[in-house]
Design an enzyme around this catalytic site. Structure first.
Site, PDB file in Angstrom:
ATOM      1  N   HIS A  33     100.206   1.115  15.557  1.00  0.00           N
ATOM      2  CA  HIS A  33     100.640   0.240  16.653  1.00  0.00           C
ATOM      3  C   HIS A  33     100.274  -1.194  16.270  1.00  0.00           C
ATOM      4  O   HIS A  33      99.767  -1.447  15.157  1.00  0.00           O
ATOM      5  CB  HIS A  33     100.005   0.682  17.969  1.00  0.00           C
ATOM      6  N   HIS A  62      96.919  -1.932  14.562  1.00  0.00           N
ATOM      7  CA  HIS A  62      96.821  -1.667  13.118  1.00  0.00           C
ATOM      8  C   HIS A  62      97.514  -2.777  12.326  1.00  0.00           C
ATOM      9  O   HIS A  62      97.016  -3.199  11.270  1.00  0.00           O
ATOM     10  CB  HIS A  62      97.517  -0.356  12.760  1.00  0.00           C
ATOM     11  N   GLN A  74      86.280  14.454  10.903  1.00  0.00           N
ATOM     12  CA  GLN A  74      85.726  13.665  11.998  1.00  0.00           C
ATOM     13  C   GLN A  74      86.138  14.180  13.375  1.00  0.00           C
ATOM     14  O   GLN A  74      85.845  13.557  14.383  1.00  0.00           O
ATOM     15  CB  GLN A  74      86.073  12.185  11.833  1.00  0.00           C
ATOM     16  N   GLY A 119      88.983  -2.294  12.971  1.00  0.00           N
ATOM     17  CA  GLY A 119      89.113  -2.864  14.310  1.00  0.00           C
ATOM     18  C   GLY A 119      87.790  -2.784  15.060  1.00  0.00           C
ATOM     19  O   GLY A 119      87.035  -1.822  14.911  1.00  0.00           O
ATOM     20  N   GLN A 172      81.762   2.597  15.271  1.00  0.00           N
ATOM     21  CA  GLN A 172      82.242   2.966  13.929  1.00  0.00           C
ATOM     22  C   GLN A 172      82.067   1.812  12.956  1.00  0.00           C
ATOM     23  O   GLN A 172      81.624   1.998  11.810  1.00  0.00           O
ATOM     24  CB  GLN A 172      83.723   3.364  14.014  1.00  0.00           C
TER      25      GLN A 172
HETATM   26  O1  PAF Z   1      89.389   4.333  12.842  1.00  0.00           O
HETATM   27  C1  PAF Z   1      90.056   5.231  12.297  1.00  0.00           C
HETATM   28  O2  PAF Z   1      91.283   5.300  12.416  1.00  0.00           O
HETATM   29  C2  PAF Z   1      89.337   6.280  11.461  1.00  0.00           C
HETATM   30  O3  PAF Z   1      88.114   6.623  12.013  1.00  0.00           O
HETATM   31  C3  PAF Z   1      89.182   5.877   9.977  1.00  0.00           C
HETATM   32  C4  PAF Z   1      88.311   4.653   9.821  1.00  0.00           C
HETATM   33  C5  PAF Z   1      90.558   5.624   9.379  1.00  0.00           C
HETATM   34  C6  PAF Z   1      88.519   7.021   9.193  1.00  0.00           C
HETATM   35  O4  PAF Z   1      89.272   8.199   9.261  1.00  0.00           O
END
Ligand code: PAF
Length: 282
Positions: free
Chosen positions: A33, A36, A60, A148, A154
């Site tokens: 989107h 990104h 994850q 982001g 994260q």
């Molecule tokens: O933020 C994300 O989309 C994911 O956690 C990432 C950093 C691509 C890792 O899979």
């Protein structure tokens, strides 16, 4: 734009880019989107070429999470990245990222910070993120990687991993991109029905109202967090957590804290939404 699925082809393509200067990398799970695409533009501003990865990382996701339902839109994503002038798209199948079983896969654990907030609600999530990002960094070997700030925790986990493991990658955090009504852009917004979509902007509105209380002098962080939770639950969310913490440590503010962040995660129907707001205090 070259699209590659294998590590050998990726390395060959990136070697060509490296000869031209700095390489920036934007890791994603696809379903791109405007948020990104802002990361891609920031990457471009800071480097001579841009590599993007699309990989929905099973490591994850918890056993009862949305791995199977997670939206996959590779063709549309490819066109969007092409239009942004991205140089290389790395879209590996699962067996390229994880040739051994997930149980046998070596993991990267960033202690303490990974156990808080989203890590407490989603056990193993940040080890999954750190592991895949470490692996992607080793595959791409970028000079710079862009993330982001919507996923604020994260971003801090990744900064710590890079610091602790002396990875030669500069990390750039980019401000959250929002819909006109304030809702943070997220692939998971698609899980909202029409009524929930009407309620969703209250998440950010509540963060802003909380920041206004701080500007007016509120300094009881637990009371403020309780107030946020009550507001959100009253609006129809099921709040997972709401905290007001030091923006650098994600721990409760101390007398020395000058930058704070409010972090929230809240369920709305089937969607678990997260958002945050940074603020300076004097
Ligand atoms: O933020 C994300 O989309 C994911 O956690 C990432 C950093 C691509 C890792 O899979």
């Amino acid at each position: 734009m070259k699209t590659v699925e294998r590590v050998e082809a990726l390395r060959e393509a990136v070697a060509g880019l490296r000869a031209r200067g700095r390489v920036a990398f934007v890791p994603t799970m696809g379903n791109l989107h405007a948020g990104h695409l802002t990361l891609v533009r920031e990457a471009r501003r800071h480097a001579d070429s841009v590599v993007v990865s699309i990989f929905v990382n099973p490591l994850q996701f918890g056993p009862n999470e949305d791995l199977d339902k997670y939206p996959r839109t590779l063709e549309a994503d490819r066109r969007a990245l092409e239009a942004e002038g991205v140089d290389v798209l790395f879209a590996p199948p699962v067996e390229v990222m994880y040739p051994v079983s997930l149980e046998q896969q070596t993991r990267v654990e960033v202690p303490e910070i990974s156990a808080l907030y989203c890590g407490a609600s989603r056990p193993g999530h940040f080890a999954g993120v750190a592991t895949v990002v470490c692996k992607l960094f080793n595959m791409v070997q970028p000079d710079l990687a862009v993330f982001g700030k919507k996923d604020y925790q994260q971003l801090l986990v990744i900064r710590r991993m890079v610091r602790d493991l002396a990875m030669p990658v500069e990390i750039l955090g980019v401000d959250t991109v929002r819909e006109p009504d304030g809702l943070a852009m997220s692939s998971r917004n698609q899980y909202l029905d029409v009524a929930e979509r009407g309620i969703a902007p209250r998440l950010y509105a509540t963060l802003r109202a909380a920041a206004a209380r701080v500007a007016e002098g509120e300094r009881d962080w637990d009371k403020l967090a309780d107030w946020i939770r009550t507001e959100l639950d009253g609006a129809g969310f099921r709040t997972d957590y709401a905290v007001v913490v030091d923006a650098a440590t994600l721990l409760p503010p101390t007398d020395k804290s000058s930058r704070l962040v409010i972090l929230v995660a809240a369920w709305l129907g089937k969607a678990r939404l997260i958002d945050n707001l940074e603020m300076e205090i004097k």
